[in-house]
Design a protein around this motif. Structure first.
Motif, PDB file in Angstrom:
ATOM      1  N   GLU A 176      -5.707  -5.725   1.295  1.00  0.00           N
ATOM      2  CA  GLU A 176      -6.600  -6.519   0.431  1.00  0.00           C
ATOM      3  C   GLU A 176      -5.814  -7.352  -0.579  1.00  0.00           C
ATOM      4  N   PRO A 233       0.818  -1.213   0.000  1.00  0.00           N
ATOM      5  CA  PRO A 233       0.000   0.000   0.000  1.00  0.00           C
ATOM      6  C   PRO A 233       0.856   1.268   0.000  1.00  0.00           C
ATOM      7  N   PRO A 237      -3.016   2.010  -4.018  1.00  0.00           N
ATOM      8  CA  PRO A 237      -3.601   2.992  -3.101  1.00  0.00           C
ATOM      9  C   PRO A 237      -3.510   2.532  -1.642  1.00  0.00           C
ATOM     10  N   PRO A 238      -3.082   3.424  -0.744  1.00  0.00           N
ATOM     11  CA  PRO A 238      -2.970   3.040   0.669  1.00  0.00           C
ATOM     12  C   PRO A 238      -4.325   2.689   1.284  1.00  0.00           C
ATOM     13  N   THR A 239      -5.401   3.214   0.719  1.00  0.00           N
ATOM     14  CA  THR A 239      -6.738   2.919   1.247  1.00  0.00           C
ATOM     15  C   THR A 239      -7.134   1.460   1.032  1.00  0.00           C
ATOM     16  N   SER A 240      -6.433   0.764   0.139  1.00  0.00           N
ATOM     17  CA  SER A 240      -6.732  -0.646  -0.116  1.00  0.00           C
ATOM     18  C   SER A 240      -6.192  -1.544   0.990  1.00  0.00           C
ATOM     19  N   GLY A 241      -5.306  -1.013   1.824  1.00  0.00           N
ATOM     20  CA  GLY A 241      -4.773  -1.796   2.944  1.00  0.00           C
ATOM     21  C   GLY A 241      -4.132  -3.081   2.459  1.00  0.00           C
TER      22      GLY A 241
END
Length: 181
Positions: free
Chosen positions: A155, A68, A149-153
């Motif tokens: 996943e 991420p 994207p860092p928001t994907s963590g």
């Protein structure tokens, strides 16, 4: 008296036949004159041939371990070996893996963004042609930016992404709307 009526009818019939024959001759002449051919019309077709990075991958398997917030930029080229300038588009085929829905991919021509999305979104169906045509013999260096994207963590933890990068091109001549069909 009857001979005179018959003579008049015969004369009238001959006059009508002469008028019809004259009309047929004029019509035939007009038709032949309208379809006269012009010699030495020469038609030729061009060829569309694109070199996409000499067939080499833009990113190698196991070259990066994405996490991420990570961004990777890779340069590659597209070259027009056609007989005319072309419009082109880049897209992905045979997309697979869990990262195909996570990693954001942007194609850049210098600072100009050409296409952006995930590998599954850039499938060629909704991708339009680049605004700037590729001239005859022109070799253009492009950049592919891969961004997790860092928001994907996490996943995408233990996931992969595989794809074939493809290019389509069409001649610019007689194609003002950049149609690829």
């Amino acid at each position: 008296m009857e001979t005179s009526k018959t003579a008049k009818r015969l004369t009238g019939g001959i006059v009508v036949i002469c008028i019809l024959v004259a009309s047929l001759c004029v019509t035939t002449f007009a038709l032949v004159y309208a379809t006269v051919s012009v010699e030495y019309n020469i038609f030729s077709t061009g060829s569309v041939k694109i070199n996409l990075n000499d067939g080499k991958r833009i990113i190698e398997e196991d070259e990066y371990l994405f996490e991420p917030g990570m961004t990777v930029e890779k340069e590659f080229f597209i070259e027009n070996n056609s007989t005319w300038s072309v419009y082109y588009k880049l897209y992905f085929k045979n997309v697979s893996g869990g990262l195909a829905d996570i990693i954001q991919i942007t194609f850049l021509d210098g600072e100009t963004e050409l296409w952006s999305g995930t590998a599954k979104e850039l499938d060629g169906v909704d991708v339009t042609g680049a605004e700037r045509a590729l001239e005859i013999g022109e070799k253009r260096v492009l950049t592919a930016r891969f961004y997790y994207p860092p928001t994907s963590g996490n996943e995408g933890q233990n996931q992969i992404m595989a794809f074939d990068l493809c290019a389509d091109a069409v001649q610019t001549k007689n194609n003002p709307y950049r149609l690829f069909k």
